[in-house]
Design a protein around this motif. Structure first.
Motif, PDB file in Angstrom:
ATOM      1  N   GLY A 185      49.172  31.170  32.084  1.00  0.00           N
ATOM      2  CA  GLY A 185      50.092  31.545  33.156  1.00  0.00           C
ATOM      3  C   GLY A 185      50.834  32.856  32.975  1.00  0.00           C
ATOM      4  O   GLY A 185      51.933  33.035  33.508  1.00  0.00           O
ATOM      5  N   HIS A 186      50.255  33.812  32.260  1.00  0.00           N
ATOM      6  CA  HIS A 186      50.934  35.081  32.017  1.00  0.00           C
ATOM      7  C   HIS A 186      50.723  36.131  33.106  1.00  0.00           C
ATOM      8  O   HIS A 186      51.483  37.102  33.179  1.00  0.00           O
ATOM      9  CB  HIS A 186      50.459  35.679  30.683  1.00  0.00           C
ATOM     10  N   PHE A 187      49.706  35.951  33.926  1.00  0.00           N
ATOM     11  CA  PHE A 187      49.386  37.004  34.895  1.00  0.00           C
ATOM     12  C   PHE A 187      50.484  37.277  35.914  1.00  0.00           C
ATOM     13  O   PHE A 187      50.655  38.435  36.324  1.00  0.00           O
ATOM     14  CB  PHE A 187      48.059  36.698  35.591  1.00  0.00           C
ATOM     15  N   PRO A 188      51.244  36.287  36.373  1.00  0.00           N
ATOM     16  CA  PRO A 188      52.328  36.604  37.313  1.00  0.00           C
ATOM     17  C   PRO A 188      53.335  37.606  36.756  1.00  0.00           C
ATOM     18  O   PRO A 188      53.963  38.349  37.509  1.00  0.00           O
ATOM     19  CB  PRO A 188      52.984  35.230  37.546  1.00  0.00           C
ATOM     20  N   GLU A 189      53.485  37.646  35.420  1.00  0.00           N
ATOM     21  CA  GLU A 189      54.411  38.587  34.805  1.00  0.00           C
ATOM     22  C   GLU A 189      53.798  39.981  34.653  1.00  0.00           C
ATOM     23  O   GLU A 189      54.474  40.991  34.820  1.00  0.00           O
ATOM     24  CB  GLU A 189      54.820  38.092  33.416  1.00  0.00           C
ATOM     25  N   TRP A 190      52.500  40.009  34.333  1.00  0.00           N
ATOM     26  CA  TRP A 190      51.858  41.270  33.994  1.00  0.00           C
ATOM     27  C   TRP A 190      51.048  41.878  35.132  1.00  0.00           C
ATOM     28  O   TRP A 190      50.830  43.091  35.149  1.00  0.00           O
ATOM     29  CB  TRP A 190      50.937  41.067  32.784  1.00  0.00           C
ATOM     30  N   HIS A 191      50.580  41.068  36.046  1.00  0.00           N
ATOM     31  CA  HIS A 191      49.803  41.601  37.173  1.00  0.00           C
ATOM     32  C   HIS A 191      49.966  40.650  38.365  1.00  0.00           C
ATOM     33  O   HIS A 191      49.036  39.914  38.720  1.00  0.00           O
ATOM     34  CB  HIS A 191      48.325  41.722  36.787  1.00  0.00           C
ATOM     35  N   PRO A 192      51.150  40.683  38.975  1.00  0.00           N
ATOM     36  CA  PRO A 192      51.462  39.704  40.032  1.00  0.00           C
ATOM     37  C   PRO A 192      50.804  39.945  41.371  1.00  0.00           C
ATOM     38  O   PRO A 192      50.861  39.092  42.255  1.00  0.00           O
ATOM     39  CB  PRO A 192      52.985  39.822  40.167  1.00  0.00           C
ATOM     40  N   SER A 193      50.141  41.090  41.556  1.00  0.00           N
ATOM     41  CA  SER A 193      49.630  41.439  42.885  1.00  0.00           C
ATOM     42  C   SER A 193      48.275  40.825  43.211  1.00  0.00           C
ATOM     43  O   SER A 193      47.835  40.889  44.363  1.00  0.00           O
ATOM     44  CB  SER A 193      49.545  42.966  43.022  1.00  0.00           C
ATOM     45  N   GLU A 194      47.587  40.236  42.212  1.00  0.00           N
ATOM     46  CA  GLU A 194      46.260  39.673  42.448  1.00  0.00           C
ATOM     47  C   GLU A 194      46.142  38.292  41.813  1.00  0.00           C
ATOM     48  O   GLU A 194      46.849  37.987  40.845  1.00  0.00           O
ATOM     49  CB  GLU A 194      45.175  40.576  41.844  1.00  0.00           C
ATOM     50  N   PRO A 195      45.239  37.456  42.323  1.00  0.00           N
ATOM     51  CA  PRO A 195      44.969  36.182  41.651  1.00  0.00           C
ATOM     52  C   PRO A 195      44.493  36.439  40.232  1.00  0.00           C
ATOM     53  O   PRO A 195      43.793  37.427  39.981  1.00  0.00           O
ATOM     54  CB  PRO A 195      43.860  35.557  42.507  1.00  0.00           C
ATOM     55  N   ALA A 217      29.826  57.578  35.907  1.00  0.00           N
ATOM     56  CA  ALA A 217      28.598  57.287  36.646  1.00  0.00           C
ATOM     57  C   ALA A 217      28.442  55.794  36.861  1.00  0.00           C
ATOM     58  O   ALA A 217      28.009  55.351  37.916  1.00  0.00           O
ATOM     59  CB  ALA A 217      27.393  57.835  35.881  1.00  0.00           C
ATOM     60  N   GLN A 218      28.824  54.995  35.865  1.00  0.00           N
ATOM     61  CA  GLN A 218      28.725  53.548  36.006  1.00  0.00           C
ATOM     62  C   GLN A 218      29.620  53.038  37.128  1.00  0.00           C
ATOM     63  O   GLN A 218      29.235  52.186  37.921  1.00  0.00           O
ATOM     64  CB  GLN A 218      29.124  52.863  34.699  1.00  0.00           C
ATOM     65  N   SER A 219      30.838  53.555  37.210  1.00  0.00           N
ATOM     66  CA  SER A 219      31.758  53.111  38.250  1.00  0.00           C
ATOM     67  C   SER A 219      31.239  53.453  39.639  1.00  0.00           C
ATOM     68  O   SER A 219      31.399  52.705  40.592  1.00  0.00           O
ATOM     69  CB  SER A 219      33.134  53.751  38.028  1.00  0.00           C
ATOM     70  N   GLN A 220      30.595  54.621  39.754  1.00  0.00           N
ATOM     71  CA  GLN A 220      30.071  55.039  41.050  1.00  0.00           C
ATOM     72  C   GLN A 220      28.822  54.245  41.414  1.00  0.00           C
ATOM     73  O   GLN A 220      28.576  53.948  42.577  1.00  0.00           O
ATOM     74  CB  GLN A 220      29.755  56.530  41.014  1.00  0.00           C
ATOM     75  N   GLU A 221      28.036  53.883  40.381  1.00  0.00           N
ATOM     76  CA  GLU A 221      26.787  53.180  40.622  1.00  0.00           C
ATOM     77  C   GLU A 221      27.012  51.729  41.021  1.00  0.00           C
ATOM     78  O   GLU A 221      26.247  51.152  41.769  1.00  0.00           O
ATOM     79  CB  GLU A 221      25.913  53.227  39.367  1.00  0.00           C
ATOM     80  N   HIS A 222      28.137  51.133  40.546  1.00  0.00           N
ATOM     81  CA  HIS A 222      28.406  49.722  40.818  1.00  0.00           C
ATOM     82  C   HIS A 222      29.803  49.534  41.407  1.00  0.00           C
ATOM     83  O   HIS A 222      30.648  48.838  40.864  1.00  0.00           O
ATOM     84  CB  HIS A 222      28.278  48.899  39.527  1.00  0.00           C
ATOM     85  N   PRO A 223      30.096  50.177  42.543  1.00  0.00           N
ATOM     86  CA  PRO A 223      31.435  50.077  43.130  1.00  0.00           C
ATOM     87  C   PRO A 223      31.759  48.676  43.609  1.00  0.00           C
ATOM     88  O   PRO A 223      32.913  48.334  43.789  1.00  0.00           O
ATOM     89  CB  PRO A 223      31.368  51.073  44.298  1.00  0.00           C
ATOM     90  N   GLU A 224      30.732  47.841  43.804  1.00  0.00           N
ATOM     91  CA  GLU A 224      30.989  46.493  44.334  1.00  0.00           C
ATOM     92  C   GLU A 224      31.797  45.662  43.363  1.00  0.00           C
ATOM     93  O   GLU A 224      32.543  44.752  43.769  1.00  0.00           O
ATOM     94  CB  GLU A 224      29.664  45.788  44.667  1.00  0.00           C
ATOM     95  N   VAL A 225      31.712  45.969  42.058  1.00  0.00           N
ATOM     96  CA  VAL A 225      32.463  45.187  41.079  1.00  0.00           C
ATOM     97  C   VAL A 225      33.949  45.445  41.238  1.00  0.00           C
ATOM     98  O   VAL A 225      34.787  44.572  41.049  1.00  0.00           O
ATOM     99  CB  VAL A 225      32.024  45.552  39.647  1.00  0.00           C
ATOM    100  N   ALA A 226      34.300  46.676  41.593  1.00  0.00           N
ATOM    101  CA  ALA A 226      35.703  47.024  41.729  1.00  0.00           C
ATOM    102  C   ALA A 226      36.286  46.592  43.065  1.00  0.00           C
ATOM    103  O   ALA A 226      37.497  46.537  43.227  1.00  0.00           O
ATOM    104  CB  ALA A 226      35.871  48.530  41.552  1.00  0.00           C
ATOM    105  N   THR A 227      35.436  46.292  44.036  1.00  0.00           N
ATOM    106  CA  THR A 227      35.952  45.986  45.383  1.00  0.00           C
ATOM    107  C   THR A 227      35.694  44.564  45.835  1.00  0.00           C
ATOM    108  O   THR A 227      36.256  44.117  46.815  1.00  0.00           O
ATOM    109  CB  THR A 227      35.312  46.935  46.419  1.00  0.00           C
ATOM    110  N   ARG A 228      34.851  43.823  45.102  1.00  0.00           N
ATOM    111  CA  ARG A 228      34.507  42.466  45.530  1.00  0.00           C
ATOM    112  C   ARG A 228      35.742  41.556  45.490  1.00  0.00           C
ATOM    113  O   ARG A 228      36.660  41.752  44.730  1.00  0.00           O
ATOM    114  CB  ARG A 228      33.401  41.878  44.661  1.00  0.00           C
ATOM    115  N   ASP A 229      35.707  40.542  46.324  1.00  0.00           N
ATOM    116  CA  ASP A 229      36.752  39.503  46.365  1.00  0.00           C
ATOM    117  C   ASP A 229      38.123  40.046  46.716  1.00  0.00           C
ATOM    118  O   ASP A 229      39.131  39.520  46.278  1.00  0.00           O
ATOM    119  CB  ASP A 229      36.831  38.769  45.017  1.00  0.00           C
ATOM    120  N   ARG A 230      38.203  41.113  47.477  1.00  0.00           N
ATOM    121  CA  ARG A 230      39.522  41.593  47.902  1.00  0.00           C
ATOM    122  C   ARG A 230      40.148  40.585  48.845  1.00  0.00           C
ATOM    123  O   ARG A 230      39.488  39.944  49.589  1.00  0.00           O
ATOM    124  CB  ARG A 230      39.399  42.947  48.595  1.00  0.00           C
TER     125      ARG A 230
END
Length: 230
Positions: A185-195, A217-230
C-alpha cells in the motif's frame, strides 16, 4: 454402531483420493494466511479446515514449513504460467521486450496474488532448497533472463562489458520492490495519480528503457507500453 466422526473422515478421505487432499490442505492453508496471517498456520488447523483428522496430513506434510513450501510450489507454478503468458503477448524476436515481459508477468502475478507472493518471497517460512520444483523453475527463469541478455548484447543493445549477474540482480530487486510497494500500500504516498498496477508497469518500462544503449529508440519503437491502460 458406526462412529459418526469416523464415517465423516472416511468420506472426506475418499473425496480427497488421488492427491485431492494435498490440494485441499494447500487451499486451507492459503485461507488461514488470508484470514489470520502465516504465523497462525499449523498442520492441525489446515486438517481441521479440510475436514480430516489431525494426523491425516502428516502423510504429505510433516511440518508447517513443509505445508508452506507446498503453497510456495503452487505459487511458483502460477508465476511461471504468468511469465510465459506475458512473453507470449510480445515480440519474441526482440530480447529486450521479452526480458521486460518477464518482469511485467511477475508484477501482474504478484499484485493479483498477494498471499502466494508473501509465502514464496519469505525464505524464513519455506524450505526453498529442499524443493526441486522451486529450484528448477526459479533456475529456468534465471536462465531465460541470461539468454535474453546475451541476445541483446550480441545485437549491440547492451554494452559489451555488461555484468549480467548484477544486471539481473538489479532487475529482480526493482520488480520485487515494485510488487512489495504495491501490495503493502505504498503507492498512494509515492505515486497517487495512477492505479498501483499501472504505475508499477510504467516504472518497470522506464527502468528497461534506461538499461539499454538504444533506450530512446526502444521507447519510440514500443510507445504502446507507455500509453496502454490509460
Amino acid at each position: 454402531m458406526t462412529n459418526t466422526t469416523d464415517s465423516t473422515e472416511a468420506a472426506n478421505l475418499k473425496r480427497y483420493h488421488h492427491g485431492k487432499l494435498v490440494e485441499a490442505l494447500i487451499a486451507a492453508t492459503v485461507g488461514i494466511i488470508e484470514e489470520r496471517g502465516a504465523e497462525h498456520v499449523s498442520v492441525r488447523e489446515a486438517a481441521k479446515r479440510a475436514g480430516v483428522s489431525p494426523g491425516a496430513p502428516f502423510r504429505h506434510f510433516r511440518s508447517k514449513t513443509a505445508l508452506l513450501t507446498a503453497v510456495a510450489e503452487q505459487a511458483m507454478n502460477r508465476l511461471t504460467e504468468a511469465v510465459a503468458n506475458a512473453q507470449s503477448k510480445v515480440d519474441s524476436a526482440d530480447p529486450i521486450v521479452a526480458f521486460e515481459a518477464i518482469g511485467q508477468g511477475y508484477l501482474e502475478w504478484a499484485i493479483s496474488n498477494p498471499t502466494h507472493f508473501q509465502i514464496i518471497s519469505s525464505r524464513t517460512l519455506i524450505d526453498f532448497d529442499a524443493s526441486d520444483s522451486l529450484r528448477d523453475q526459479n533456475e529456468a527463469i534465471r536462465r531465460k533472463m541470461i539468454d535474453l541478455l546475451t541476445q541483446a548484447q550480441q545485437q549491440g543493445r547492451l554494452a559489451p562489458d555488461t555484468d549480467f549477474d548484477h544486471l539481473m540482480l538489479a532487475a529482480r530487486a526493482f520488480v520485487y520492490g515494485l510488487a512489495r510497494m504495491a501490495i503493502d500500500g505504498h503507492f498512494p504516498e509515492w505515486h497517487p495519480s495512477e492505479p498501483p498496477s499501472l504505475a508499477a508497469r510504467r516504472a518497470l518500462h522506464l527502468f528497461m528503457s534506461r538499461m539499454t544503449i538504444s533506450s530512446k529508440a526502444q521507447s519510440q519503437e514500443h510507445p504502446e507500453v507507455a500509453t496502454r491502460d490509460r
